[in-house]
Design a protein around this motif. Structure first.
Motif, PDB file in Angstrom:
ATOM      1  N   ARG A 163       0.808  -1.232   0.000  1.00 17.54           N
ATOM      2  CA  ARG A 163       0.000   0.000   0.000  1.00 17.54           C
ATOM      3  C   ARG A 163       0.838   1.279   0.000  1.00 17.54           C
ATOM      4  O   ARG A 163       0.371   2.341   0.378  1.00 17.54           O
ATOM      5  CB  ARG A 163      -0.985   0.003   1.166  1.00 17.54           C
ATOM      6  CG  ARG A 163      -1.977  -1.120   1.088  1.00 17.54           C
ATOM      7  CD  ARG A 163      -3.023  -1.083   2.145  1.00 17.54           C
ATOM      8  NE  ARG A 163      -2.718  -0.225   3.272  1.00 17.54           N
ATOM      9  CZ  ARG A 163      -3.208  -0.350   4.471  1.00 17.54           C
ATOM     10  NH1 ARG A 163      -4.011  -1.328   4.736  1.00 17.54           N
ATOM     11  NH2 ARG A 163      -2.893   0.480   5.430  1.00 17.54           N
ATOM     12  N   HIS A 164       2.091   1.207  -0.388  1.00 18.73           N
ATOM     13  CA  HIS A 164       2.909   2.402  -0.584  1.00 18.73           C
ATOM     14  C   HIS A 164       3.020   2.599  -2.092  1.00 18.73           C
ATOM     15  O   HIS A 164       3.295   1.669  -2.822  1.00 18.73           O
ATOM     16  CB  HIS A 164       4.306   2.237   0.010  1.00 18.73           C
ATOM     17  CG  HIS A 164       4.302   1.985   1.482  1.00 18.73           C
ATOM     18  ND1 HIS A 164       3.786   2.895   2.378  1.00 18.73           N
ATOM     19  CD2 HIS A 164       4.738   0.940   2.210  1.00 18.73           C
ATOM     20  CE1 HIS A 164       3.910   2.410   3.600  1.00 18.73           C
ATOM     21  NE2 HIS A 164       4.496   1.214   3.520  1.00 18.73           N
ATOM     22  N   TYR A 165       2.820   3.802  -2.553  1.00 16.88           N
ATOM     23  CA  TYR A 165       2.812   4.045  -3.983  1.00 16.88           C
ATOM     24  C   TYR A 165       4.029   4.867  -4.380  1.00 16.88           C
ATOM     25  O   TYR A 165       4.394   5.831  -3.720  1.00 16.88           O
ATOM     26  CB  TYR A 165       1.548   4.799  -4.395  1.00 16.88           C
ATOM     27  CG  TYR A 165       1.477   5.064  -5.867  1.00 16.88           C
ATOM     28  CD1 TYR A 165       1.821   6.304  -6.374  1.00 16.88           C
ATOM     29  CD2 TYR A 165       1.114   4.069  -6.751  1.00 16.88           C
ATOM     30  CE1 TYR A 165       1.783   6.550  -7.733  1.00 16.88           C
ATOM     31  CE2 TYR A 165       1.070   4.298  -8.108  1.00 16.88           C
ATOM     32  CZ  TYR A 165       1.402   5.547  -8.590  1.00 16.88           C
ATOM     33  OH  TYR A 165       1.372   5.786  -9.932  1.00 16.88           O
ATOM     34  N   ALA A 166       4.669   4.458  -5.463  1.00 20.72           N
ATOM     35  CA  ALA A 166       5.780   5.231  -6.023  1.00 20.72           C
ATOM     36  C   ALA A 166       5.706   5.130  -7.541  1.00 20.72           C
ATOM     37  O   ALA A 166       5.281   4.123  -8.091  1.00 20.72           O
ATOM     38  CB  ALA A 166       7.113   4.683  -5.534  1.00 20.72           C
ATOM     39  N   GLU A 167       6.093   6.181  -8.185  1.00 26.00           N
ATOM     40  CA  GLU A 167       6.139   6.208  -9.649  1.00 26.00           C
ATOM     41  C   GLU A 167       7.480   6.787 -10.063  1.00 26.00           C
ATOM     42  O   GLU A 167       7.915   7.805  -9.544  1.00 26.00           O
ATOM     43  CB  GLU A 167       5.004   7.070 -10.194  1.00 26.00           C
ATOM     44  CG  GLU A 167       4.931   7.066 -11.698  1.00 26.00           C
ATOM     45  CD  GLU A 167       3.688   7.776 -12.201  1.00 26.00           C
ATOM     46  OE1 GLU A 167       3.863   8.805 -12.875  1.00 26.00           O
ATOM     47  OE2 GLU A 167       2.584   7.312 -11.913  1.00 26.00           O
ATOM     48  N   ARG A 190       8.410  14.654  -7.418  1.00 25.02           N
ATOM     49  CA  ARG A 190       7.116  15.173  -6.978  1.00 25.02           C
ATOM     50  C   ARG A 190       6.424  14.108  -6.138  1.00 25.02           C
ATOM     51  O   ARG A 190       6.212  12.994  -6.599  1.00 25.02           O
ATOM     52  CB  ARG A 190       6.254  15.517  -8.194  1.00 25.02           C
ATOM     53  CG  ARG A 190       4.852  15.920  -7.877  1.00 25.02           C
ATOM     54  CD  ARG A 190       4.799  17.374  -7.522  1.00 25.02           C
ATOM     55  NE  ARG A 190       3.395  17.780  -7.378  1.00 25.02           N
ATOM     56  CZ  ARG A 190       3.052  18.843  -6.731  1.00 25.02           C
ATOM     57  NH1 ARG A 190       3.965  19.618  -6.206  1.00 25.02           N
ATOM     58  NH2 ARG A 190       1.800  19.178  -6.616  1.00 25.02           N
ATOM     59  N   ILE A 191       6.123  14.431  -4.897  1.00 26.35           N
ATOM     60  CA  ILE A 191       5.387  13.509  -4.044  1.00 26.35           C
ATOM     61  C   ILE A 191       3.909  13.735  -4.287  1.00 26.35           C
ATOM     62  O   ILE A 191       3.414  14.850  -4.166  1.00 26.35           O
ATOM     63  CB  ILE A 191       5.713  13.736  -2.552  1.00 26.35           C
ATOM     64  CG1 ILE A 191       7.191  13.454  -2.310  1.00 26.35           C
ATOM     65  CG2 ILE A 191       4.831  12.871  -1.663  1.00 26.35           C
ATOM     66  CD1 ILE A 191       7.632  13.750  -0.913  1.00 26.35           C
ATOM     67  N   SER A 192       3.201  12.668  -4.646  1.00 27.65           N
ATOM     68  CA  SER A 192       1.783  12.825  -4.972  1.00 27.65           C
ATOM     69  C   SER A 192       0.916  11.963  -4.068  1.00 27.65           C
ATOM     70  O   SER A 192       0.139  11.154  -4.525  1.00 27.65           O
ATOM     71  CB  SER A 192       1.544  12.456  -6.437  1.00 27.65           C
ATOM     72  OG  SER A 192       1.985  11.150  -6.679  1.00 27.65           O
ATOM     73  N   SER A 193       1.067  12.137  -2.756  1.00 27.48           N
ATOM     74  CA  SER A 193       0.215  11.424  -1.812  1.00 27.48           C
ATOM     75  C   SER A 193      -1.042  12.253  -1.582  1.00 27.48           C
ATOM     76  O   SER A 193      -0.956  13.389  -1.117  1.00 27.48           O
ATOM     77  CB  SER A 193       0.932  11.204  -0.486  1.00 27.48           C
ATOM     78  OG  SER A 193       2.093  10.441  -0.683  1.00 27.48           O
TER      79      SER A 193
END
Length: 162
Positions: free
Chosen positions: A94-98, A120-123
């Motif tokens: 459940r941690h998202y990274a792109e 860019r952190i997009s949380s």
């Protein structure tokens, strides 16, 4: 792509080994075997040192023949002609990274340049914005830091000798 001579152990007949190598060639599309009739030698075309080591091991294990390789010559190098971007999405636990990786062609014989740009952190709901990368130089072998005047919000490295 590399091309080199296959050096056989003493007492090994190249004519007897050639059909066996042709069998390996059929199994591996990246392997190319060439027979030079004039010099009675076998040449192999490989992707690199790792494939060379694997081939040496396979020939020893399957055919019981010890081989070495002569000096390698570069047949050709693959390169890009226009900028291209690769995108990778990671979502473990459940941690998202792109990750966006931009590759741009350089002039012939130019040094390879690596740049870690700001990320860019997009949380959603965190209100976080741009952040600085944490890409330590020690994680990039054979690199040396370029002059800091390149840019203030990026880190630059240029490949150098090991």
């Amino acid at each position: 792509m590399l091309r080199c001579q296959l050096l056989l152990s003493s007492g090994c007949d190249a004519h007897a080994l050639l059909p066996k190598l042709r069998q390996l060639e059929e199994e591996d599309p990246l392997l190319h075997i060439q027979w030079n009739e004039a010099s009675a030698e076998i040449r192999v075309q490989l992707m690199g040192e790792i494939q060379q080591e694997v081939l040496q091991s396979v020939i020893r294990d399957r055919f019981g023949v010890e081989v070495r390789f002569g000096p390698a010559a570069i047949c050709y190098k693959e390169t890009i002609l226009a900028p291209v971007e690769g995108v990778g999405h990671f979502e473990p636990l459940r941690h998202y990274a792109e990750v966006h990786l931009l590759l741009e062609p350089l002039p012939p014989a130019a040094a390879c340049t690596l740049r870690a740009a700001a990320a860019r952190i997009s949380s959603p709901g965190t209100g976080r914005g741009w952040c600085s990368p944490t890409w330590p130089k020690k994680n990039i072998p054979a690199c040396s830091q370029a002059p800091p005047s390149q840019t203030s919000n990026s880190r630059w490295w240029q490949a150098g000798p090991t």
